[in-house]
Design an enzyme around this catalytic site. Structure first.
Site, PDB file in Angstrom:
ATOM      1  N   GLY A  43       0.949  -1.402   0.144  1.00 13.99           N
ATOM      2  CA  GLY A  43       0.109  -0.040  -0.076  1.00 13.99           C
ATOM      3  C   GLY A  43       0.649   1.185   0.031  1.00 13.99           C
ATOM      4  N   CYS A  44       1.849   1.182   0.828  1.00 16.84           N
ATOM      5  CA  CYS A  44       2.774   2.379   0.975  1.00 16.84           C
ATOM      6  C   CYS A  44       3.523   2.751  -0.393  1.00 16.84           C
ATOM      7  CB  CYS A  44       3.598   2.212   2.190  1.00 16.84           C
ATOM      8  SG  CYS A  44       2.779   2.206   3.719  1.00 16.84           S
ATOM      9  N   THR A  45       3.864   1.621  -1.055  1.00 17.05           N
ATOM     10  CA  THR A  45       4.809   1.745  -2.404  1.00 17.05           C
ATOM     11  C   THR A  45       3.616   2.064  -3.372  1.00 17.05           C
ATOM     12  OG1 THR A  45       6.210   0.116  -1.890  1.00 17.05           O
ATOM     13  CG2 THR A  45       5.860   0.328  -4.311  1.00 17.05           C
ATOM     14  N   ALA A  48       3.148   6.164  -2.614  1.00 18.34           N
ATOM     15  CA  ALA A  48       4.263   6.916  -2.904  1.00 18.34           C
ATOM     16  C   ALA A  48       4.416   6.944  -4.336  1.00 18.34           C
ATOM     17  CB  ALA A  48       5.471   6.095  -2.206  1.00 18.34           C
TER      18      ALA A  48
END
Length: 152
Positions: A43-45, A48
Protein backbone atom coordinates in the site's frame (compact mmCIF):
# COMPACT_ATOMS: atom_id res chain seq x y z
CA UNK A 1 -7.09 13.89 14.27
CA UNK A 2 -6.51 17.58 13.55
CA UNK A 3 -9.36 19.36 11.78
CA UNK A 4 -9.49 21.62 8.75
CA UNK A 5 -9.02 25.26 9.73
CA UNK A 6 -6.50 24.35 12.46
CA UNK A 7 -2.95 25.71 12.36
CA UNK A 8 -0.64 22.81 11.50
CA UNK A 9 1.79 22.13 14.37
CA UNK A 10 5.38 22.85 13.39
CA UNK A 11 7.93 20.06 13.63
CA UNK A 12 11.48 19.20 12.64
CA UNK A 13 12.34 15.64 11.58
CA UNK A 14 15.35 13.84 10.12
CA UNK A 15 15.02 13.50 6.35
CA UNK A 16 16.22 11.00 3.78
CA UNK A 17 19.73 11.80 2.56
CA UNK A 18 20.66 13.38 5.90
CA UNK A 19 19.73 16.72 7.37
CA UNK A 20 16.44 17.85 8.82
CA UNK A 21 13.21 19.30 7.50
CA UNK A 22 10.96 21.71 9.39
CA UNK A 23 7.38 22.37 8.35
CA UNK A 24 7.89 26.09 9.01
CA UNK A 25 10.56 26.09 6.29
CA UNK A 26 7.74 25.70 3.75
CA UNK A 27 5.76 28.82 4.69
CA UNK A 28 4.65 30.51 1.50
CA UNK A 29 4.07 27.12 -0.19
CA UNK A 30 1.29 24.62 0.15
CA UNK A 31 2.35 21.32 1.72
CA UNK A 32 0.92 17.85 1.17
CA UNK A 33 1.86 16.09 4.41
CA UNK A 34 1.12 12.40 4.25
CA UNK A 35 1.56 9.79 6.96
CA UNK A 36 2.13 6.20 5.91
CA UNK A 37 2.84 3.03 7.92
CA UNK A 38 5.98 1.45 6.43
CA UNK A 39 8.50 1.75 3.61
CA UNK A 40 8.44 -0.90 0.89
CA UNK A 41 5.05 -2.43 1.71
CA UNK A 42 2.39 -2.82 -1.00
CA UNK A 43 0.00 0.00 0.00
CA UNK A 44 2.78 2.43 0.87
CA UNK A 45 4.57 1.69 -2.40
CA UNK A 46 1.35 2.31 -4.37
CA UNK A 47 0.74 5.61 -2.56
CA UNK A 48 4.35 6.81 -2.96
CA UNK A 49 4.44 5.88 -6.67
CA UNK A 50 1.19 7.76 -7.30
CA UNK A 51 2.59 10.87 -5.60
CA UNK A 52 5.78 10.40 -7.68
CA UNK A 53 3.84 10.08 -10.93
CA UNK A 54 1.72 13.17 -10.17
CA UNK A 55 4.56 15.16 -8.59
CA UNK A 56 5.09 17.62 -11.45
CA UNK A 57 1.36 18.45 -11.40
CA UNK A 58 1.50 18.90 -7.62
CA UNK A 59 4.48 21.26 -7.95
CA UNK A 60 2.69 23.13 -10.75
CA UNK A 61 -0.22 23.59 -8.32
CA UNK A 62 2.20 25.33 -5.92
CA UNK A 63 2.72 22.51 -3.43
CA UNK A 64 5.41 20.19 -2.10
CA UNK A 65 5.00 16.65 -0.78
CA UNK A 66 6.40 15.38 2.53
CA UNK A 67 6.00 11.72 3.48
CA UNK A 68 6.26 10.73 7.15
CA UNK A 69 6.62 7.26 8.68
CA UNK A 70 8.31 5.74 11.72
CA UNK A 71 10.97 4.13 9.51
CA UNK A 72 14.65 5.05 9.85
CA UNK A 73 16.42 7.48 7.54
CA UNK A 74 18.38 4.51 6.16
CA UNK A 75 15.12 2.74 5.28
CA UNK A 76 13.80 5.94 3.67
CA UNK A 77 17.00 6.27 1.61
CA UNK A 78 16.55 2.75 0.18
CA UNK A 79 12.81 3.24 -0.48
CA UNK A 80 13.35 6.61 -2.15
CA UNK A 81 16.17 5.31 -4.35
CA UNK A 82 14.28 2.15 -5.35
CA UNK A 83 11.15 4.09 -6.40
CA UNK A 84 12.94 7.26 -7.62
CA UNK A 85 10.82 9.46 -5.36
CA UNK A 86 11.28 13.22 -5.97
CA UNK A 87 10.03 14.32 -2.55
CA UNK A 88 11.32 14.17 1.03
CA UNK A 89 10.64 11.23 3.33
CA UNK A 90 10.82 12.10 7.02
CA UNK A 91 11.63 9.78 9.90
CA UNK A 92 9.32 9.90 12.95
CA UNK A 93 10.64 6.88 14.93
CA UNK A 94 8.89 7.75 18.20
CA UNK A 95 5.73 8.75 16.25
CA UNK A 96 5.63 12.10 18.09
CA UNK A 97 4.65 14.08 14.97
CA UNK A 98 2.09 11.44 13.97
CA UNK A 99 0.58 11.76 17.45
CA UNK A 100 0.49 15.59 17.14
CA UNK A 101 -1.57 15.25 13.96
CA UNK A 102 -3.74 12.39 15.22
CA UNK A 103 -2.21 10.01 12.68
CA UNK A 104 -1.20 7.48 15.36
CA UNK A 105 -3.85 5.29 16.89
CA UNK A 106 -5.48 1.94 17.38
CA UNK A 107 -5.67 -0.33 14.36
CA UNK A 108 -7.11 -3.79 13.82
CA UNK A 109 -5.83 -6.47 11.48
CA UNK A 110 -6.57 -10.19 11.46
CA UNK A 111 -8.46 -9.88 14.74
CA UNK A 112 -5.49 -8.26 16.45
CA UNK A 113 -5.56 -4.74 17.89
CA UNK A 114 -2.36 -2.68 17.92
CA UNK A 115 -1.10 0.91 17.76
CA UNK A 116 0.21 2.24 14.47
CA UNK A 117 0.16 4.92 11.78
CA UNK A 118 -3.28 5.80 10.47
CA UNK A 119 -2.73 6.42 6.76
CA UNK A 120 -3.81 10.04 6.43
CA UNK A 121 -2.98 13.22 4.52
CA UNK A 122 -3.10 16.90 5.45
CA UNK A 123 -3.01 19.73 2.92
CA UNK A 124 -1.55 22.83 4.52
CA UNK A 125 -1.84 26.31 2.98
CA UNK A 126 0.83 28.99 2.57
CA UNK A 127 0.13 30.41 6.06
CA UNK A 128 0.39 27.04 7.80
CA UNK A 129 -3.33 26.32 8.15
CA UNK A 130 -4.78 22.88 7.41
CA UNK A 131 -7.17 23.28 4.48
CA UNK A 132 -8.00 19.61 3.86
CA UNK A 133 -7.79 16.40 5.87
CA UNK A 134 -8.01 12.91 4.40
CA UNK A 135 -8.46 10.85 7.60
CA UNK A 136 -8.50 7.35 6.11
CA UNK A 137 -6.62 7.16 2.86
CA UNK A 138 -6.93 4.42 0.27
CA UNK A 139 -3.54 4.44 -1.52
CA UNK A 140 -4.84 3.87 -5.06
CA UNK A 141 -5.68 7.19 -6.75
CA UNK A 142 -5.10 9.22 -3.55
CA UNK A 143 -2.70 11.59 -5.30
CA UNK A 144 -5.51 12.41 -7.74
CA UNK A 145 -7.78 13.33 -4.81
CA UNK A 146 -5.01 15.60 -3.50
CA UNK A 147 -4.57 17.22 -6.93
CA UNK A 148 -8.32 17.88 -7.14
CA UNK A 149 -8.09 19.89 -3.89
CA UNK A 150 -4.91 21.71 -4.95
CA UNK A 151 -6.42 22.66 -8.30
CA UNK A 152 -9.90 23.35 -6.87
Amino acid sequence: MLQEGTVAPDFTLAADGGGEVSLSGYRGKRVVLYFYPKDDTPGCTTEACNFRDDYSDIVSAGAVVLGVSPDTVKSHDKFKLKLELPFALLSDPDHAVAELYGAWGEKKMYGRTYMGIIRSTFIIDEEGKIIKVFPKVTPKDHSQQVLAVLNG
